[in-house]
Design a protein around this motif. Structure first.
Motif, PDB file in Angstrom:
ATOM      1  N   UNK A 269      -6.459 -13.215  10.591  1.00 14.49           N
ATOM      2  CA  UNK A 269      -7.141 -11.917  10.649  1.00 14.49           C
ATOM      3  C   UNK A 269      -8.633 -12.093  10.427  1.00 14.49           C
ATOM      4  N   UNK A 270      -9.382 -11.588  11.386  1.00 12.34           N
ATOM      5  CA  UNK A 270     -10.842 -11.626  11.296  1.00 12.34           C
ATOM      6  C   UNK A 270     -11.273 -10.281  10.722  1.00 12.34           C
ATOM      7  N   UNK A 271     -11.891 -10.297   9.543  1.00 10.12           N
ATOM      8  CA  UNK A 271     -12.232  -9.036   8.892  1.00 10.12           C
ATOM      9  C   UNK A 271     -13.416  -9.243   7.963  1.00 10.12           C
ATOM     10  N   UNK A 272     -14.230  -8.193   7.787  1.00  8.56           N
ATOM     11  CA  UNK A 272     -15.354  -8.311   6.851  1.00  8.56           C
ATOM     12  C   UNK A 272     -14.815  -8.480   5.438  1.00  8.56           C
ATOM     13  N   UNK A 273     -13.892  -7.600   5.051  1.00  2.72           N
ATOM     14  CA  UNK A 273     -13.197  -7.790   3.763  1.00  2.72           C
ATOM     15  C   UNK A 273     -11.833  -8.392   4.092  1.00  2.72           C
ATOM     16  N   UNK A 274     -11.517  -9.574   3.550  1.00  5.68           N
ATOM     17  CA  UNK A 274     -10.246 -10.207   3.934  1.00  5.68           C
ATOM     18  C   UNK A 274      -9.070  -9.243   3.783  1.00  5.68           C
ATOM     19  N   UNK A 275      -8.115  -9.358   4.706  1.00  9.60           N
ATOM     20  CA  UNK A 275      -7.020  -8.389   4.782  1.00  9.60           C
ATOM     21  C   UNK A 275      -6.260  -8.285   3.461  1.00  9.60           C
ATOM     22  N   UNK A 276      -5.938  -9.429   2.837  1.00 16.45           N
ATOM     23  CA  UNK A 276      -5.134  -9.338   1.612  1.00 16.45           C
ATOM     24  C   UNK A 276      -5.907  -8.624   0.498  1.00 16.45           C
ATOM     25  N   UNK A 277      -7.229  -8.815   0.453  1.00 17.73           N
ATOM     26  CA  UNK A 277      -8.032  -8.116  -0.565  1.00 17.73           C
ATOM     27  C   UNK A 277      -7.954  -6.605  -0.335  1.00 17.73           C
ATOM     28  N   UNK A 278      -7.904  -6.173   0.929  1.00 15.89           N
ATOM     29  CA  UNK A 278      -7.748  -4.744   1.222  1.00 15.89           C
ATOM     30  C   UNK A 278      -6.388  -4.256   0.713  1.00 15.89           C
ATOM     31  N   UNK A 279      -5.353  -5.080   0.933  1.00 19.21           N
ATOM     32  CA  UNK A 279      -4.008  -4.687   0.474  1.00 19.21           C
ATOM     33  C   UNK A 279      -3.948  -4.609  -1.048  1.00 19.21           C
ATOM     34  N   UNK A 280      -4.657  -5.539  -1.709  1.00 21.29           N
ATOM     35  CA  UNK A 280      -4.648  -5.545  -3.180  1.00 21.29           C
ATOM     36  C   UNK A 280      -5.227  -4.230  -3.707  1.00 21.29           C
ATOM     37  N   UNK A 281      -6.279  -3.732  -3.055  1.00 23.73           N
ATOM     38  CA  UNK A 281      -6.834  -2.431  -3.465  1.00 23.73           C
ATOM     39  C   UNK A 281      -5.765  -1.353  -3.333  1.00 23.73           C
ATOM     40  N   UNK A 282      -5.028  -1.405  -2.232  1.00 25.98           N
ATOM     41  CA  UNK A 282      -3.946  -0.427  -2.012  1.00 25.98           C
ATOM     42  C   UNK A 282      -2.853  -0.573  -3.054  1.00 25.98           C
ATOM     43  N   UNK A 283      -2.571  -1.814  -3.432  1.00 28.66           N
ATOM     44  CA  UNK A 283      -1.531  -2.074  -4.449  1.00 28.66           C
ATOM     45  C   UNK A 283      -1.906  -1.428  -5.787  1.00 28.66           C
ATOM     46  N   UNK A 284      -3.169  -1.598  -6.192  1.00 26.54           N
ATOM     47  CA  UNK A 284      -3.563  -1.003  -7.481  1.00 26.54           C
ATOM     48  C   UNK A 284      -3.634   0.522  -7.394  1.00 26.54           C
ATOM     49  N   UNK A 285      -3.836   1.052  -6.188  1.00 23.56           N
ATOM     50  CA  UNK A 285      -3.840   2.519  -6.027  1.00 23.56           C
ATOM     51  C   UNK A 285      -2.421   3.090  -6.057  1.00 23.56           C
ATOM     52  N   UNK A 286      -1.486   2.371  -5.450  1.00 20.96           N
ATOM     53  CA  UNK A 286      -0.139   2.945  -5.281  1.00 20.96           C
ATOM     54  C   UNK A 286       0.866   2.394  -6.300  1.00 20.96           C
ATOM     55  N   UNK A 287       0.587   1.228  -6.836  1.00 19.84           N
ATOM     56  CA  UNK A 287       1.455   0.639  -7.859  1.00 19.84           C
ATOM     57  C   UNK A 287       2.788   0.134  -7.339  1.00 19.84           C
ATOM     58  N   UNK A 288       2.857  -0.189  -6.052  1.00 26.01           N
ATOM     59  CA  UNK A 288       4.146  -0.675  -5.543  1.00 26.01           C
ATOM     60  C   UNK A 288       3.997  -1.551  -4.324  1.00 26.01           C
ATOM     61  N   UNK A 289       5.070  -1.627  -3.557  1.00 26.89           N
ATOM     62  CA  UNK A 289       5.108  -2.458  -2.365  1.00 26.89           C
ATOM     63  C   UNK A 289       4.116  -1.936  -1.325  1.00 26.89           C
ATOM     64  N   UNK A 290       3.438  -2.860  -0.668  1.00 27.38           N
ATOM     65  CA  UNK A 290       2.500  -2.447   0.377  1.00 27.38           C
ATOM     66  C   UNK A 290       2.412  -3.545   1.433  1.00 27.38           C
ATOM     67  N   UNK A 291       2.415  -3.118   2.686  1.00 32.54           N
ATOM     68  CA  UNK A 291       2.374  -4.080   3.796  1.00 32.54           C
ATOM     69  C   UNK A 291       1.242  -3.693   4.745  1.00 32.54           C
ATOM     70  N   UNK A 292       0.641  -4.708   5.377  1.00 36.33           N
ATOM     71  CA  UNK A 292      -0.405  -4.438   6.363  1.00 36.33           C
ATOM     72  C   UNK A 292       0.257  -4.043   7.673  1.00 36.33           C
ATOM     73  N   UNK A 293      -0.278  -3.001   8.317  1.00 37.19           N
ATOM     74  CA  UNK A 293       0.335  -2.544   9.564  1.00 37.19           C
ATOM     75  C   UNK A 293      -0.698  -2.372  10.664  1.00 37.19           C
ATOM     76  N   UNK A 294      -0.201  -2.466  11.886  1.00 41.48           N
ATOM     77  CA  UNK A 294      -1.049  -2.249  13.050  1.00 41.48           C
ATOM     78  C   UNK A 294      -0.226  -1.564  14.135  1.00 41.48           C
TER      79      UNK A 294
END
Ligand code: UTP
Length: 289
Positions: free
Chosen positions: A137-162
Motif C-alpha cells: 500500500x502506497x500511502x502518506x500515512x501507512x495503512x496500518x497506522x491509520x487502522x491503529x487510530x481506528x482501533x483506539x477509536x472503536x476499541x475492537x476488531x477493524x479491517x482495511x477495506x476498499x
C-alpha cells in the motif's frame, strides 16, 4: 480499557501459485518492488504503527525470509573494509531488534485462517495486527497506522477495506455494511468470495487487520470454507455481535503483488515516487506508450 497493540502476525506460508515459476524456489514475499522485498515493506509499515513483536508464519522453502532480518556479518565486514558506507546504511534498515521476530511453521497451507491459528501461542490474550505482505500500500500515512487510530477509536476488531468491481467479489472477503460514516463502517456480516449476485456489498477486505484474540477459538474449530480452506473471514464473522467490528476506508493505493499485473503496477508506482529514479522511469515509460 483498550489494550495497546504491540503484536503483528505476517502469514507467509502460501504457495504463491499465481507467481510460478518465480516462486518455485523463492518466497513470494522476497520478490522486490524496486529494490526492497515485499516483506520489508510490511515490517516497516508495522513498525511505523507501533508494532514491536513479530511472528512470521512460514512454511517450506521460506527460510530466506527469516535470514533476511539477520546481521550479514561477512557482507558487512567486507563493505566496511571497502568503505561502502552507503551500502552499509541500506543494510542497517534490515536489522531487527534482537528477539523481536519469531517464526512458527504452517506445515501444510490449509488457508489463511489456519496460518493465523498457527500463531496462537504468540498471540496469547492480546490484540494483534495481521499484515499480508503481498498487499502493498502506497500511502502518506501507512495503512496500518491509520487502522491503529481506528482501533483506539472503536476499541475492537477493524479491517482495511476498499471498493472492488462487482464482478470481482468472488475473489475477496466482502462486508455486509451497517452504519457508514464514509471512513469507519460498522460491519454486520462477512462473506468470503461470494458470487456477485450474492455479495452483500462491493466492499472488500484487504490484507491489513487488527483483531481481538477471541478469533482464535473460532479458528480452532477448523471449519472449511470457500475453496476447502480454513478461512479467516468465516472466523471473524463469528465475532460480529459479540465485539465491535469495523471496516476502515484507508487513504492510499493498494497493489496486489501476489498477482502479476498488480506487481508490475507497483513497480511503476513505487519507482515514480523515488526522487533518484522517477525521471528516468518516466522517460522509459514514454518510449513504450
Ligand atoms: P494468497 O491467497 O495470496 O495465497 O494468500 P498464496 O498461496 O500466497 O498465493 P496463490 O494464490 O497461490 O498465488 C494470502 C496470504 O496468506 C498467506 C500467504 O502467504 C499470503 O501472505 N497464506 C495463505 C498462508 O500463510 N497460509 C495459507 O495456507 C494460505
Amino acid at each position: 480499557m483498550i489494550k495497546k497493540l504491540r503484536k503483528g502476525v505476517l502469514p507467509v506460508a502460501g504457495l504463491g501459485t499465481r507467481f510460478l515459476p518465480a516462486t518455485k524456489a523463492t518466497a513470494k514475499e522476497m520478490l522486490p518492488v524496486v529494490d526492497k522485498p515485499l516483506i520489508q515493506y510490511a515490517i516497516e509499515e508495522a513498525r511505523a504503527a507501533g508494532i514491536e513483536q513479530f511472528c512470521m508464519v512460514t512454511g517450506r522453502g521460506k527460510t530466506a525470509l527469516v535470514e533476511y532480518f539477520d546481521v550479514a556479518y561477512e557482507l558487512e565486514h567486507t563493505l566496511r573494509e571497502r568503505d561502502k558506507t552507503e551500502a552499509l546504511a541500506i543494510l542497517a534498515t534490515t536489522h531487527s531488534e534482537p528477539g523481536s521476530i519469531t517464526t512458527v511453521r504452517q506445515q501444510v497451507p490449509l488457508g489463511l485462517g489456519h496460518a493465523i491459528w498457527c500463531a496462537r501461542a504468540f498471540i496469547g490474550d492480546d490484540p494483534f495486527a495481521i499484515l499480508l505482505p503481498d498487499d502493498l500500500i502506497l500511502a502518506d500515512q501507512p495503512c496500518l497506522a491509520q487502522l491503529v487510530e481506528g482501533y483506539y477509536e472503536t476499541g475492537g476488531n477493524i479491517v482495511a477495506v476498499t471498493e472492488v468491481p462487482r464482478e470481482q467479489t468472488n475473489r475477496y472477503g466482502i462486508l455486509k455494511v451497517g452504519h457508514d460514516d464514509g471512513r469507519l463502517i460498522e460491519v454486520t456480516g462477512l462473506v468470503e468470495k461470494p458470487e456477485p449476485k450474492d455479495a452483500p456489498s462491493n466492499l472488500s477486505i484487504i490484507g491489513r487487520y487488527i483483531l481481538m484474540p477471541e478469533v482464535i477459538k473460532y479458528l480452532a474449530l477448523m471449519d472449511r470454507g470457500a475453496g476447502g480452506e480454513v478461512q479467516l473471514t468465516d472466523a471473524m464473522a463469528k465475532l460480529i455481535g459479540q465485539q465491535p467490528f469495523h471496516g476502515m476506508r484507508y487513504k492510499g493505493r493498494r497493489f496486489d503483488c501476489g498477482d502479476k499485473i498488480g506487481y508490475l503496477e507497483a513497480q511503476v508506482a513505487f519507482a515514480l515516487k523515488r526522487s533518484d529514479l522517477a525521471d528516468a522511469v518516466r522517460a522509459i515509460l514514454k518510449n513504450y506508450v
